[in-house]
Design an enzyme around this catalytic site. Structure first.
Site, PDB file in Angstrom:
ATOM      1  N   GLN A  29      11.139  -5.142  45.314  1.00 26.78           N
ATOM      2  CA  GLN A  29      11.998  -5.658  46.377  1.00 26.78           C
ATOM      3  C   GLN A  29      12.678  -6.959  45.965  1.00 26.78           C
ATOM      4  OE1 GLN A  29      10.152  -6.842  50.020  1.00 26.78           O
ATOM      5  NE2 GLN A  29       8.707  -8.246  49.058  1.00 26.78           N
TER       6      GLN A  29
ATOM      7  N   ARG B 253      10.544 -16.240  49.307  1.00 27.92           N
ATOM      8  CA  ARG B 253      11.265 -15.196  50.023  1.00 27.92           C
ATOM      9  C   ARG B 253      12.415 -14.682  49.167  1.00 27.92           C
ATOM     10  NH1 ARG B 253      12.356 -16.842  56.165  1.00 27.92           N
ATOM     11  NH2 ARG B 253      12.868 -14.634  56.149  1.00 27.92           N
TER      12      ARG B 253
ATOM     13  N   TRP C 231      18.844 -13.221  50.014  1.00 29.85           N
ATOM     14  CA  TRP C 231      19.596 -12.171  50.709  1.00 29.85           C
ATOM     15  C   TRP C 231      21.040 -12.159  50.214  1.00 29.85           C
ATOM     16  CZ3 TRP C 231      17.550 -12.849  56.435  1.00 29.85           C
ATOM     17  CH2 TRP C 231      16.199 -12.477  56.463  1.00 29.85           C
TER      18      TRP C 231
ATOM     19  N   ASP D 244      16.038  -2.156  55.314  1.00 27.24           N
ATOM     20  CA  ASP D 244      15.243  -2.891  56.292  1.00 27.24           C
ATOM     21  C   ASP D 244      16.052  -3.347  57.510  1.00 27.24           C
ATOM     22  OD1 ASP D 244      12.908  -3.974  57.230  1.00 27.24           O
ATOM     23  OD2 ASP D 244      12.848  -5.640  55.824  1.00 27.24           O
TER      24      ASP D 244
ATOM     25  N   GLU E 283      17.369  -3.795  63.957  1.00 26.68           N
ATOM     26  CA  GLU E 283      17.018  -3.786  65.383  1.00 26.68           C
ATOM     27  C   GLU E 283      17.356  -5.079  66.116  1.00 26.68           C
ATOM     28  OE1 GLU E 283      13.062  -4.754  63.202  1.00 26.68           O
ATOM     29  OE2 GLU E 283      15.021  -3.902  62.761  1.00 26.68           O
TER      30      GLU E 283
ATOM     31  N   ASP F  15       5.875  -3.808  59.574  1.00 26.71           N
ATOM     32  CA  ASP F  15       4.980  -4.750  58.891  1.00 26.71           C
ATOM     33  C   ASP F  15       3.701  -4.954  59.690  1.00 26.71           C
ATOM     34  OD1 ASP F  15       7.084  -4.964  57.134  1.00 26.71           O
ATOM     35  OD2 ASP F  15       7.792  -6.884  57.914  1.00 26.71           O
TER      36      ASP F  15
END
Length: 289
Positions: free
Chosen positions: A28, A41, A44, A155, A158, A225
């Site tokens: 990932q 992290r 992005w 991912d 929502e 998760d």
């Protein structure tokens, strides 16, 4: 697997030399990792980070001789990482989307930026034809062609807010909050249909978000998760409930993270969620059968 080139090389070789049957390795962090106050992290910015993975092409080619596929990660968010770009010539996708108006907006017409702990990010507006084309090009060029991916975690999806403003002007409460997961799934299917890559039809993207008509557009689901616990609130029990309920609702092909995902340990033991051997084995059983 994650941790950069050396870690991936060593871990994958360990599995290969131990004759562990492997269909794919999932990295990932193909975009690189950055340290934040809350921990490491992903960046992005959906492009292969060749500073973090300088020998990506050679490793992927080697894996192909063993019939092992690379899998990666994307979400519909773009964070501003200008200062962290390893190669200053790389595209800053946040900046591009911001300047071209590809983000979902606030009601006043300004880009709607959100916070995930210390990361500020925007969400691509998939009702904007140009924004939709732009993110499909990222999937086709950066993920399928350059990274050679055979699949990825697709991912989120929502979190479109109820006070947002989209390009199509429709009410987010009545329409786009619920429709965005389906649109996010459609983007994959459209990109795969448009891709010239010979393996495009075999690519598997797996999602956690959806609505009633999503299964017709999504190849695989996972349960999100979970904590590394047995309980029904956010542990193994909850993942099993999610898969059973999903199956009854038409979301028939799904899985969950073996052993849970969100491991938490604070000094002093005030909050502690760590994976036990028994939990790992039971979760393997649950996902297998």
């Amino acid at each position: 697997l994650q941790g950069g080139q050396t870690v991936i090389n060593e871990t994958s070789e360990l599995l290969i030399n131990a004759n562990v049957p492997s269909v794919a390795f999932w990295m990932q962090d193909w975009v690189g990792l950055e340290s934040f106050k809350e921990g490491e992290r992903l960046k992005w910015n959906w492009k292969l980070n060749r500073g973090y993975y300088p020998h990506w092409d050679e490793v992927v080619k080697y894996w192909s001789t063993l019939d092992i596929k690379p899998m990666i990660y994307i979400n519909p968010y773009f964070s501003n990482i200008t200062d962290e770009l390893t190669n200053k010539t790389d595209a800053n996708q946040f900046e591009e989307a911001y300047e071209k108006g590809y983000f979902i907006m606030n009601q006043d017409g300004s880009p709607q930026l959100a916070k995930s702990f210390t990361i500020e990010f925007g969400c691509v507006d998939l009702t904007n034809p140009e924004g939709r084309k732009w993110v499909k090009d990222i999937i086709k060029k950066n993920m399928i062609e350059e990274a050679g991916a055979w699949g990825w975690m697709h991912d989120f999806g929502e979190y479109v807010t109820l006070d947002s403003k989209t390009y199509d002007g429709l009410d987010p409460i009545q329409k786009n909050h619920n429709d965005f997961p389906k649109m996010w799934a459609e983007v994959v299917e459209e990109a795969l249909e448009e891709s010239a890559a010979p393996h495009a039809k075999d690519i598997v993207a797996f999602m956690r978000s959806g609505q009633t008509s999503s299964p017709s557009k999504t190849r695989l689901y996972w349960m999100g998760d979970q904590l590394p616990t047995f309980d029904q609130y956010d542990g193994l029990w909850s993942a099993l409930i999610g898969q059973l309920n999903g199956g009854l609702s038409g979301f028939t092909i799904g899985h969950s993270d073996i052993g849970g995902y969100t491991t938490i340990y604070y000094v002093g033991g005030l909050y502690q969620y760590t994976r036990s051997k028994e939990l790992l084995l039971r979760w393997i059983e649950a996902n297998t059968f």
